[in-house]
Each structure stands twice: as structure tokens, then as C-alpha cells.
Design a protein around this motif. Sequence first.
Motif, PDB file in Angstrom:
ATOM      1  N   ARG A  11      12.658 103.249  57.696  1.00  0.00           N
ATOM      2  CA  ARG A  11      11.192 103.292  57.780  1.00  0.00           C
ATOM      3  C   ARG A  11      10.597 103.730  56.453  1.00  0.00           C
ATOM      4  O   ARG A  11       9.610 103.163  55.991  1.00  0.00           O
ATOM      5  N   ARG A  12      11.193 104.736  55.837  1.00  0.00           N
ATOM      6  CA  ARG A  12      10.708 105.202  54.527  1.00  0.00           C
ATOM      7  C   ARG A  12      10.850 104.121  53.471  1.00  0.00           C
ATOM      8  O   ARG A  12       9.974 103.955  52.615  1.00  0.00           O
ATOM      9  N   LEU A  13      11.942 103.400  53.507  1.00  0.00           N
ATOM     10  CA  LEU A  13      12.142 102.311  52.549  1.00  0.00           C
ATOM     11  C   LEU A  13      11.103 101.210  52.756  1.00  0.00           C
ATOM     12  O   LEU A  13      10.554 100.695  51.776  1.00  0.00           O
ATOM     13  N   ASP A  14      10.830 100.857  54.006  1.00  0.00           N
ATOM     14  CA  ASP A  14       9.799  99.849  54.272  1.00  0.00           C
ATOM     15  C   ASP A  14       8.436 100.337  53.779  1.00  0.00           C
ATOM     16  O   ASP A  14       7.693  99.589  53.148  1.00  0.00           O
ATOM     17  N   ARG A  15       8.119 101.574  54.048  1.00  0.00           N
ATOM     18  CA  ARG A  15       6.837 102.112  53.584  1.00  0.00           C
ATOM     19  C   ARG A  15       6.787 102.162  52.067  1.00  0.00           C
ATOM     20  O   ARG A  15       5.749 101.881  51.464  1.00  0.00           O
ATOM     21  N   ALA A  58      11.571  95.888  43.722  1.00  0.00           N
ATOM     22  CA  ALA A  58      11.157  95.175  44.936  1.00  0.00           C
ATOM     23  C   ALA A  58      12.357  94.516  45.607  1.00  0.00           C
ATOM     24  O   ALA A  58      12.498  94.573  46.830  1.00  0.00           O
ATOM     25  N   VAL A  59      13.209  93.885  44.816  1.00  0.00           N
ATOM     26  CA  VAL A  59      14.397  93.225  45.369  1.00  0.00           C
ATOM     27  C   VAL A  59      15.323  94.253  46.009  1.00  0.00           C
ATOM     28  O   VAL A  59      15.816  94.057  47.131  1.00  0.00           O
ATOM     29  N   LEU A  60      15.546  95.353  45.332  1.00  0.00           N
ATOM     30  CA  LEU A  60      16.445  96.392  45.843  1.00  0.00           C
ATOM     31  C   LEU A  60      15.927  96.977  47.156  1.00  0.00           C
ATOM     32  O   LEU A  60      16.654  97.045  48.150  1.00  0.00           O
ATOM     33  N   ILE A  61      14.665  97.375  47.164  1.00  0.00           N
ATOM     34  CA  ILE A  61      14.097  97.981  48.370  1.00  0.00           C
ATOM     35  C   ILE A  61      14.049  96.974  49.514  1.00  0.00           C
ATOM     36  O   ILE A  61      14.404  97.282  50.652  1.00  0.00           O
ATOM     37  N   ALA A  62      13.634  95.741  49.220  1.00  0.00           N
ATOM     38  CA  ALA A  62      13.572  94.716  50.270  1.00  0.00           C
ATOM     39  C   ALA A  62      14.967  94.385  50.800  1.00  0.00           C
ATOM     40  O   ALA A  62      15.152  94.230  52.005  1.00  0.00           O
ATOM     41  N   GLY A  69      17.120  95.953  58.466  1.00  0.00           N
ATOM     42  CA  GLY A  69      16.325  95.713  59.668  1.00  0.00           C
ATOM     43  C   GLY A  69      16.698  94.409  60.343  1.00  0.00           C
ATOM     44  O   GLY A  69      16.794  94.341  61.573  1.00  0.00           O
ATOM     45  N   ALA A  70      16.909  93.359  59.553  1.00  0.00           N
ATOM     46  CA  ALA A  70      17.260  92.053  60.126  1.00  0.00           C
ATOM     47  C   ALA A  70      18.594  92.132  60.868  1.00  0.00           C
ATOM     48  O   ALA A  70      18.750  91.526  61.934  1.00  0.00           O
ATOM     49  N   ASN A 119       8.996  94.079  59.548  1.00  0.00           N
ATOM     50  CA  ASN A 119      10.236  94.810  59.749  1.00  0.00           C
ATOM     51  C   ASN A 119       9.975  96.115  60.493  1.00  0.00           C
ATOM     52  O   ASN A 119      10.729  96.478  61.408  1.00  0.00           O
ATOM     53  N   LEU A 120       8.914  96.810  60.110  1.00  0.00           N
ATOM     54  CA  LEU A 120       8.554  98.055  60.800  1.00  0.00           C
ATOM     55  C   LEU A 120       8.185  97.775  62.260  1.00  0.00           C
ATOM     56  O   LEU A 120       8.579  98.521  63.159  1.00  0.00           O
ATOM     57  N   ARG A 121       7.429  96.720  62.491  1.00  0.00           N
ATOM     58  CA  ARG A 121       7.027  96.383  63.869  1.00  0.00           C
ATOM     59  C   ARG A 121       8.227  96.012  64.734  1.00  0.00           C
ATOM     60  O   ARG A 121       8.272  96.336  65.913  1.00  0.00           O
ATOM     61  N   ASN A 122       9.187  95.314  64.151  1.00  0.00           N
ATOM     62  CA  ASN A 122      10.370  94.911  64.932  1.00  0.00           C
ATOM     63  C   ASN A 122      11.313  96.066  65.187  1.00  0.00           C
ATOM     64  O   ASN A 122      12.181  95.963  66.031  1.00  0.00           O
ATOM     65  N   ALA A 123      11.143  97.163  64.468  1.00  0.00           N
ATOM     66  CA  ALA A 123      12.013  98.321  64.652  1.00  0.00           C
ATOM     67  C   ALA A 123      11.691  99.048  65.956  1.00  0.00           C
ATOM     68  O   ALA A 123      12.501  99.818  66.450  1.00  0.00           O
TER      69      ALA A 123
END
Length: 124
Positions: A11-15, A58-62, A69-70, A119-123
Motif C-alpha cells: 500500500r505504501r509503495l502504491d501511494r 517509476a519503473v521500480l516502484i510500479a 498486487g497483480a 491496484n489499491l482498490r483491488n487489494a
Amino acid sequence: MLQRAISPIRRRLDRSGIVLSGLCALHCLASIVIVSGLGVGGQFFFHPDIHRIGLALAVLIAAVAIGWGALRHRRAAPFVVAMTGLSFMGGALAVPHGFEEAVLTIIGVALVSLGHVLNLRNAH
């Protein structure tokens, strides 16, 4: 137990990805306004390393957050949307600085941010 510890990290990574996307869009808009309007800061705002480092982050975090998440929620939409956005951001590195680069980057960061939101919503 381990899964509960992992979820807040993701969640922190997505945020963080959403914040990074917003900062990137702000950087693009500020660069155009400040450099065009005032004629200052071109060497800093348009330095290629800033864009390369931003894309790498951006690539690393995503990759970590959305890939993780996927695998967890087994939904491809966040991954596909974010990867499309990263492609736009990568394409922005291939065009000269200016309006076209800003448009590609802003489209890209909007899609990456949307991928993190999905991703956050699907979590849940």
C-alpha cells in the motif's frame, strides 16, 4: 502473518507511486511555465538525468507494487494500465524537450498513477 505485514508495504509503495507521478506531472508543468515564462532554470529542469532517474524510480516502484498486487489479486488491469503509462514516459525520453515531451509524460504519469489506484482498490 506474513501476508498482513506485506499488505501495508505494498500500500505504501502504491501511494508512493501516486505521489511520484504527481510530482513528475508538476515538474513537467513547472518546467514549461518557468523556463518559457522566465527563461531561467533550463539546465536544471530539462537535464536528461532528472527524467531518466524519475523513470527508473517509476519503473521500480510500479514493478514491485503493481507486479506484487497483480500476483496477489490476479487482475491484469492495474498492470496493463501502469505499463502503458511507463511506455508513454519512456517515449517522452525519445522526443526533444518541450510540449510533446510534457504531453507524453503527463499521459504516462496519469496512467501509472491510475494503475496504482486500481491496484489499491483491488487489494480490498
